[in-house]
Design a protein around this motif. Structure first.
Motif, short mmCIF file in Angstrom:
data_model
loop_
_atom_site.label_atom_id
_atom_site.label_comp_id
_atom_site.label_asym_id
_atom_site.label_seq_id
_atom_site.Cartn_x
_atom_site.Cartn_y
_atom_site.Cartn_z
N LEU A 1 -25.38 -12.43 -21.03
CA LEU A 1 -26.45 -11.74 -20.30
C LEU A 1 -27.86 -12.06 -20.76
O LEU A 1 -28.79 -12.03 -19.95
N LYS B 1 -19.83 -4.31 -11.72
CA LYS B 1 -20.12 -5.75 -11.71
C LYS B 1 -21.44 -6.03 -12.42
O LYS B 1 -22.36 -5.21 -12.39
N ALA B 2 -21.51 -7.21 -13.00
CA ALA B 2 -22.76 -7.70 -13.59
C ALA B 2 -23.09 -9.03 -12.95
O ALA B 2 -22.19 -9.82 -12.63
N TRP C 1 -17.10 -4.67 -20.50
CA TRP C 1 -17.71 -3.81 -19.49
C TRP C 1 -17.88 -2.39 -20.02
O TRP C 1 -18.93 -1.77 -19.84
N PHE D 1 -30.76 -9.83 -15.69
CA PHE D 1 -29.46 -9.53 -15.09
C PHE D 1 -29.50 -8.20 -14.36
O PHE D 1 -30.42 -7.40 -14.52
N THR D 2 -28.47 -7.98 -13.54
CA THR D 2 -28.33 -6.74 -12.77
C THR D 2 -26.95 -6.15 -13.03
O THR D 2 -25.95 -6.88 -13.05
N ILE D 3 -26.91 -4.84 -13.23
CA ILE D 3 -25.65 -4.14 -13.46
C ILE D 3 -25.43 -3.18 -12.29
O ILE D 3 -26.29 -2.35 -11.99
N ARG E 1 -26.10 -12.40 -13.01
CA ARG E 1 -27.23 -13.04 -13.66
C ARG E 1 -27.59 -14.29 -12.88
O ARG E 1 -26.73 -15.11 -12.58
N GLU F 1 -21.36 -0.57 -20.28
CA GLU F 1 -21.55 0.61 -19.43
C GLU F 1 -22.08 1.79 -20.24
O GLU F 1 -23.00 2.51 -19.80
N ASP G 1 -22.18 -13.82 -10.27
CA ASP G 1 -21.43 -12.80 -10.98
C ASP G 1 -21.14 -13.25 -12.40
O ASP G 1 -20.86 -14.42 -12.65
#
Length: 227
Positions: A205, A144-145, A159, A136-138, A147, A163, A151
């Motif tokens: 995630l 925003k996340a 979140w 995944f990307t944060i 995968r 975070e 989104d």
């Protein structure tokens, strides 16, 4: 002024909530059913939603899903349903907290303040605002996340928890730190909150939520994010 949307079909409870919140300088709108709630939420853009699950026109979980289609506003469920599966269904749909009726007005107001705090607090941001893993990307700046190119919808509480961990890569963040930062000092010791929300984050995630690669539990101590 913090604006609250109360979604409740019991006129007496609505009156009590409105009086108590207006006395504390909250702006309050009230909706007696789900359809009105969704219309008011779009029109008034509340900062927090207090939602009863037993509405006359639809189940409150449907309202949560409707809201989560376009907003991350904190949703606090007020319900007489005490069964754990009811709570899990509401949290999985995107609720941020679950308060069982009958409840103490002081406790409700404390949780309301905590929900507002979570949306206002800004944790320290690391040097990079994009955190990428194989799964995944944060995007810390856009909050925003993603995968698999899609989104991932996260509640404000999810979140905030993610975070904090992502901003402290490789470092143990204690249960006490997380509870105080995300829910407030009065939640010290409520480790079941962390278990529920970490499980939700892993389902959203991790490739194998039962054996997480990135969101790691340090038993009895806390959690850490392994990049």
């Amino acid at each position: 002024m913090t604006r609250v949307l109360v979604v409740e079909d019991d006129p007496q409870l609505v009156r009590a909530l409105v009086i108590n919140m207006q006395a504390r300088q909250y702006g309050v709108d009230a909706a007696p059913d789900g359809a009105t709630a969704l219309r008011l939420a779009a029109a008034r853009q509340p900062d927090v939603v207090l939602l009863d699950l037993g509405l006359p026109d639809m189940d409150g979980v449907q309202v949560i899903k409707g809201l989560r289609g376009w907003t991350r506003v904190p949703i606090l469920v007020l319900s007489a349903r005490a069964a754990s599966d009811e709570k899990v269904a509401a949290l999985d749909a995107g609720a941020d907290d679950y308060i069982t009726k009958p409840f103490s007005m002081n406790e409700l107001l404390a949780r309301l303040r905590a929900a507002v705090r979570r949306t206002e607090s800004v944790p320290s941001v690391p040097e990079t605002t994009i955190v990428e893993t194989d799964e995944f990307t944060i995007d810390l700046l856009a909050k925003k996340a993603a995968r698999g190119g899609h989104d991932v919808r996260l509640t404000p509480t999810e979140w905030h928890l993610l975070e904090i961990l992502v901003c402290n890569p490789g470092r143990l963040v204690t249960q006490k730190q997380l509870l105080e930062e995300v829910w407030g000092p009065s939640y010290d010791g409520k480790t079941n909150y962390l278990r529920v929300y970490m499980a939700q984050l892993r389902r959203k995630l991790e490739a194998d939520p039962a054996h997480p690669r990135y969101l790691i539990t340090e038993p009895g101590m806390g959690y850490r994010f392994e990049a």
